[in-house]
Design a protein around this motif. Structure first.
Motif, PDB file in Angstrom:
ATOM      1  N   PRO A   1      23.524  65.462   9.875  1.00  0.00           N
ATOM      2  CA  PRO A   1      22.297  65.747  10.760  1.00  0.00           C
ATOM      3  C   PRO A   1      21.152  64.936  10.756  1.00  0.00           C
ATOM      4  O   PRO A   1      21.528  64.092  10.317  1.00  0.00           O
ATOM      5  CB  PRO A   1      21.966  66.954   9.531  1.00  0.00           C
ATOM      6  CG  PRO A   1      22.804  66.637   7.910  1.00  0.00           C
ATOM      7  CD  PRO A   1      24.259  65.559   8.514  1.00  0.00           C
ATOM      8  N   SER A   2      20.012  65.601  11.504  1.00  0.00           N
ATOM      9  CA  SER A   2      19.355  64.465  11.843  1.00  0.00           C
ATOM     10  C   SER A   2      18.088  63.990  10.799  1.00  0.00           C
ATOM     11  O   SER A   2      18.000  62.645  10.858  1.00  0.00           O
ATOM     12  CB  SER A   2      18.576  65.020  13.109  1.00  0.00           C
ATOM     13  OG  SER A   2      18.995  66.467  14.086  1.00  0.00           O
ATOM     14  N   ASP A   3      18.539  64.130   9.767  1.00  0.00           N
ATOM     15  CA  ASP A   3      17.717  64.054   8.932  1.00  0.00           C
ATOM     16  C   ASP A   3      18.093  63.396   7.850  1.00  0.00           C
ATOM     17  O   ASP A   3      17.852  61.621   7.311  1.00  0.00           O
ATOM     18  CB  ASP A   3      17.230  65.133   7.322  1.00  0.00           C
ATOM     19  CG  ASP A   3      18.082  65.351   6.630  1.00  0.00           C
ATOM     20  OD1 ASP A   3      19.185  65.607   7.917  1.00  0.00           O
ATOM     21  OD2 ASP A   3      17.942  66.125   5.425  1.00  0.00           O
ATOM     22  N   LEU A   4      19.753  62.104   8.362  1.00  0.00           N
ATOM     23  CA  LEU A   4      20.691  61.238   7.967  1.00  0.00           C
ATOM     24  C   LEU A   4      20.987  60.100   9.186  1.00  0.00           C
ATOM     25  O   LEU A   4      21.506  60.047   8.507  1.00  0.00           O
ATOM     26  CB  LEU A   4      21.726  62.007   6.753  1.00  0.00           C
ATOM     27  CG  LEU A   4      21.630  63.109   5.826  1.00  0.00           C
ATOM     28  CD1 LEU A   4      22.734  63.595   5.480  1.00  0.00           C
ATOM     29  CD2 LEU A   4      20.900  62.809   4.743  1.00  0.00           C
ATOM     30  N   LEU A   5      20.599  60.538  10.178  1.00  0.00           N
ATOM     31  CA  LEU A   5      20.326  59.507  10.737  1.00  0.00           C
ATOM     32  C   LEU A   5      19.165  58.052  11.293  1.00  0.00           C
ATOM     33  O   LEU A   5      18.360  58.722  10.657  1.00  0.00           O
ATOM     34  CB  LEU A   5      20.051  60.108  12.385  1.00  0.00           C
ATOM     35  CG  LEU A   5      21.409  61.504  12.759  1.00  0.00           C
ATOM     36  CD1 LEU A   5      21.201  61.824  14.151  1.00  0.00           C
ATOM     37  CD2 LEU A   5      22.638  60.401  12.509  1.00  0.00           C
ATOM     38  N   PHE A   6      19.740  57.147  11.071  1.00  0.00           N
ATOM     39  CA  PHE A   6      18.914  56.578  11.165  1.00  0.00           C
ATOM     40  C   PHE A   6      19.091  55.486  12.731  1.00  0.00           C
ATOM     41  O   PHE A   6      20.598  55.332  13.151  1.00  0.00           O
ATOM     42  CB  PHE A   6      19.162  54.930  10.519  1.00  0.00           C
ATOM     43  CG  PHE A   6      19.356  55.549   9.196  1.00  0.00           C
ATOM     44  CD1 PHE A   6      17.710  55.561   7.910  1.00  0.00           C
ATOM     45  CD2 PHE A   6      20.110  56.064   8.363  1.00  0.00           C
ATOM     46  CE1 PHE A   6      17.802  55.647   6.911  1.00  0.00           C
ATOM     47  CE2 PHE A   6      20.471  56.412   7.171  1.00  0.00           C
ATOM     48  CZ  PHE A   6      19.271  56.431   6.432  1.00  0.00           C
TER      49      PHE A   6
ATOM     50  N   VAL B   1      33.375  54.574   6.412  1.00  0.00           N
ATOM     51  CA  VAL B   1      32.113  53.907   6.584  1.00  0.00           C
ATOM     52  C   VAL B   1      32.704  53.571   8.051  1.00  0.00           C
ATOM     53  O   VAL B   1      31.500  53.736   8.703  1.00  0.00           O
ATOM     54  CB  VAL B   1      32.251  52.104   5.865  1.00  0.00           C
ATOM     55  CG1 VAL B   1      31.928  51.197   7.385  1.00  0.00           C
ATOM     56  CG2 VAL B   1      31.924  51.638   4.594  1.00  0.00           C
ATOM     57  N   ASN B   2      33.557  53.834   9.149  1.00  0.00           N
ATOM     58  CA  ASN B   2      33.956  53.695  10.175  1.00  0.00           C
ATOM     59  C   ASN B   2      33.404  55.312  10.373  1.00  0.00           C
ATOM     60  O   ASN B   2      32.571  54.625  11.438  1.00  0.00           O
ATOM     61  CB  ASN B   2      35.174  53.768  10.769  1.00  0.00           C
ATOM     62  CG  ASN B   2      35.834  52.315  10.376  1.00  0.00           C
ATOM     63  OD1 ASN B   2      35.367  51.525  10.350  1.00  0.00           O
ATOM     64  ND2 ASN B   2      37.140  52.359  10.073  1.00  0.00           N
ATOM     65  N   ARG B   3      33.981  56.671   9.687  1.00  0.00           N
ATOM     66  CA  ARG B   3      33.052  57.878  10.066  1.00  0.00           C
ATOM     67  C   ARG B   3      31.384  57.979  10.151  1.00  0.00           C
ATOM     68  O   ARG B   3      31.551  58.373  10.646  1.00  0.00           O
ATOM     69  CB  ARG B   3      33.764  58.743   9.438  1.00  0.00           C
ATOM     70  CG  ARG B   3      35.312  59.192   9.432  1.00  0.00           C
ATOM     71  CD  ARG B   3      35.606  60.200   8.198  1.00  0.00           C
ATOM     72  NE  ARG B   3      36.894  59.977   8.292  1.00  0.00           N
ATOM     73  CZ  ARG B   3      37.385  60.836   9.519  1.00  0.00           C
ATOM     74  NH1 ARG B   3      36.838  62.313   9.975  1.00  0.00           N
ATOM     75  NH2 ARG B   3      38.505  61.057   9.024  1.00  0.00           N
ATOM     76  N   TYR B   4      31.226  57.207   9.427  1.00  0.00           N
ATOM     77  CA  TYR B   4      29.445  57.053   9.092  1.00  0.00           C
ATOM     78  C   TYR B   4      29.086  56.416  10.086  1.00  0.00           C
ATOM     79  O   TYR B   4      27.727  57.411  11.165  1.00  0.00           O
ATOM     80  CB  TYR B   4      29.200  56.242   7.843  1.00  0.00           C
ATOM     81  CG  TYR B   4      27.492  56.562   7.191  1.00  0.00           C
ATOM     82  CD1 TYR B   4      27.329  56.743   6.570  1.00  0.00           C
ATOM     83  CD2 TYR B   4      26.949  55.547   8.427  1.00  0.00           C
ATOM     84  CE1 TYR B   4      25.380  57.199   6.129  1.00  0.00           C
ATOM     85  CE2 TYR B   4      25.490  55.024   7.833  1.00  0.00           C
ATOM     86  CZ  TYR B   4      24.864  56.315   6.830  1.00  0.00           C
ATOM     87  OH  TYR B   4      23.569  56.407   6.333  1.00  0.00           O
ATOM     88  N   ASN B   5      29.696  55.354  10.500  1.00  0.00           N
ATOM     89  CA  ASN B   5      28.875  54.292  11.906  1.00  0.00           C
ATOM     90  C   ASN B   5      28.572  54.661  13.468  1.00  0.00           C
ATOM     91  O   ASN B   5      28.066  55.156  13.589  1.00  0.00           O
ATOM     92  CB  ASN B   5      28.907  53.069  11.553  1.00  0.00           C
ATOM     93  CG  ASN B   5      29.152  51.464  10.975  1.00  0.00           C
ATOM     94  OD1 ASN B   5      27.719  51.627  10.591  1.00  0.00           O
ATOM     95  ND2 ASN B   5      29.786  50.831  11.030  1.00  0.00           N
ATOM     96  N   LEU B   6      30.259  55.533  13.394  1.00  0.00           N
ATOM     97  CA  LEU B   6      30.420  56.893  14.438  1.00  0.00           C
ATOM     98  C   LEU B   6      29.828  58.078  13.896  1.00  0.00           C
ATOM     99  O   LEU B   6      29.111  58.068  15.401  1.00  0.00           O
ATOM    100  CB  LEU B   6      31.831  57.359  14.295  1.00  0.00           C
ATOM    101  CG  LEU B   6      32.639  58.192  15.718  1.00  0.00           C
ATOM    102  CD1 LEU B   6      31.998  57.056  16.647  1.00  0.00           C
ATOM    103  CD2 LEU B   6      33.458  59.068  15.431  1.00  0.00           C
ATOM    104  N   ALA B   7      29.239  58.031  13.271  1.00  0.00           N
ATOM    105  CA  ALA B   7      28.155  59.470  13.437  1.00  0.00           C
ATOM    106  C   ALA B   7      26.913  59.264  13.908  1.00  0.00           C
ATOM    107  O   ALA B   7      26.172  60.019  14.375  1.00  0.00           O
ATOM    108  CB  ALA B   7      28.696  60.545  11.725  1.00  0.00           C
ATOM    109  N   GLN B   8      26.580  57.968  12.972  1.00  0.00           N
ATOM    110  CA  GLN B   8      24.825  57.818  13.842  1.00  0.00           C
ATOM    111  C   GLN B   8      25.054  57.149  15.273  1.00  0.00           C
ATOM    112  O   GLN B   8      23.947  57.494  15.592  1.00  0.00           O
ATOM    113  CB  GLN B   8      24.621  56.796  12.312  1.00  0.00           C
ATOM    114  CG  GLN B   8      24.549  55.945  11.539  1.00  0.00           C
ATOM    115  CD  GLN B   8      23.242  56.621  11.201  1.00  0.00           C
ATOM    116  OE1 GLN B   8      22.521  57.453  11.772  1.00  0.00           O
ATOM    117  NE2 GLN B   8      23.662  57.704   9.816  1.00  0.00           N
TER     118      GLN B   8
END
Length: 396
Positions: A3-8, A152-159
């Motif tokens: 969601p947008s509030d967890l993006l940097f 970690v890979n999923r997190y970076n991709l999500a960003q």
């Protein structure tokens, strides 16, 4: 995705970039997964409380939440009541309570004691079952099946995906380097409903312009989400670049990213070939003593609204180039679309190898300028070579 509030992200002038994890922040992935594993068969509410405790007063609390969001999307929760339906239980208990009248814990316990024997439950168990369908009471039963590194890979991709939520258009450059991936790339573009145009050539790479309602009329978050969902397909190309135009807070920003980023594909690579027929053909071709080199899916023909990617290219040291398209799969829609593409591509250097199982004849290919080779069962490389040598092709 997140969601947008967890993006940097961060901006430099008119450029915007996703903010990927620093090495010291990646440790949260293992801690989040460990905590989730420790709460298997416990309630979502207990797990959420433990995750909040893990956040504590750390400045990385939003990173912890991001990891938890992605991990729990891959987990499964179930009701703790088995075959009992909490809504049915509530209706029965509340109806009996209304009939008896009165309020308070004593009256409530008397009602529960009257209903519990019917379901062979203890009073406190029945009390818990009344609201077991609320999300916080669901039990964690299936754990997310990936490692801390994968998270970690999923997190970076999500960003990286998150910035595309507000995308107006994309320009993709896919260089010639990964056999078999061009066709899948265009399948993903079509599957996600993205409109595109193609230009370029084999040596310098192909540019794909992804456009649509977001830029033609007005920004639509739904279309941006489709662009974001498409991004993982681009990671299957070894050398790629992406430039997106974003609309944020009334300002147009440029977002650029390429294959040198820390983004990695999710999951195992897809099969190299679409069928066993193609794979066997390649293996038999490699045994031929011929200077013709077989390459997998490297040429893209823009058909204005779609593309045609021949199965193989054949290259001779003297500069001659031909292509092969194998038609071995039968389906009415497939056959209709394939014939339409062959006519529109109008490639005289294209050998169309057709399985006799397709129940088509030479008359179906009258408008196709290249040679047509019918085969039974296996496609024999020597038969292709014979057709190839009869073709008049320009040399380098």
């Amino acid at each position: 995705m997140l969601p947008s509030d967890l993006l940097f992200s961060h901006k430099r002038g008119a450029q915007i970039y996703p903010r990927f994890l620093r090495r010291e922040q990646q440790v949260w992935a293992e801690q989040v997964l460990t905590l989730i594993c420790e709460h298997q068969h416990r309630t979502r509410g207990e797990l959420q409380a433990a995750l909040r405790a893990l956040e504590g007063d750390s400045p990385d609390y939003r990173i912890v939440r991001g990891f938890a969001h992605l991990a729990l999307n891959a987990a499964e929760f179930t009701l703790a009541t088995g075959e009992l339906e909490p809504e049915t239980l509530r209706r029965e208990v509340f109806t009996l309570a209304a009939e008896r009248g009165g309020y308070g814990e004593t009256q409530a316990r008397e009602v529960l004691e009257a209903v519990a024997p019917r379901y062979q439950l203890e009073v406190e168990t029945l009390r818990e079952a009344l609201y077991a369908d609320l999300p916080e009471h669901h039990l964690l039963t299936v754990l997310p099946d990936f490692t801390p590194e994968a998270l970690v890979n999923r997190y970076n991709l999500a960003q990286a995906q998150g910035l595309l939520y507000s995308a107006l258009c994309l320009r993709l450059i896919a260089h010639r380097n990964v056999p078999g991936e061009y066709r899948r790339l265009f399948r993903h573009l079509k599957f996600h409903g993205l409109m595109y145009a193609v230009e370029g050539h084999l040596d310098d790479g192909y540019q794909i312009y992804v456009d649509g309602p977001a830029s033609l009329f007005k920004q639509t978050r739904k279309y941006g989400l489709q662009m974001a969902v498409f991004l993982p397909a681009l990671l299957r190309v070894s050398r790629w670049e992406m430039v997106a135009v974003l609309q944020r807070d009334g300002q147009e920003l440029s977002y650029q990213i390429d294959s040198q980023s820390p983004l990695k594909p999710l999951g195992a690579a897809p099969p190299a070939y679409d069928s066993l027929l193609e794979e066997n053909f390649v293996r038999r071709w490699e045994k031929l003593n011929t200077p013709w080199v077989l390459e997998r899916e490297v040429e893209i023909v823009d058909l204005k609204g779609t593309v045609f990617v021949p199965d193989f290219a054949l290259r001779h040291p003297d500069g001659r180039i031909a292509h092969i398209e194998i038609m071995g799969f039968w389906h009415p829609d497939y056959l209709r679309r394939k014939l339409d593409k062959l006519r529109r591509a109008a490639m005289p250097d294209l050998i169309v190898a057709v399985s006799e199982r397709l129940n088509v004849g030479a008359e179906d290919f009258q408008d196709v300028p290249g040679p047509v080779l019918f085969f039974k069962g296996k496609l024999e490389p020597r038969a292709v070579l014979e057709v190839l040598e009869r073709l008049t092709l320009p040399t380098g």
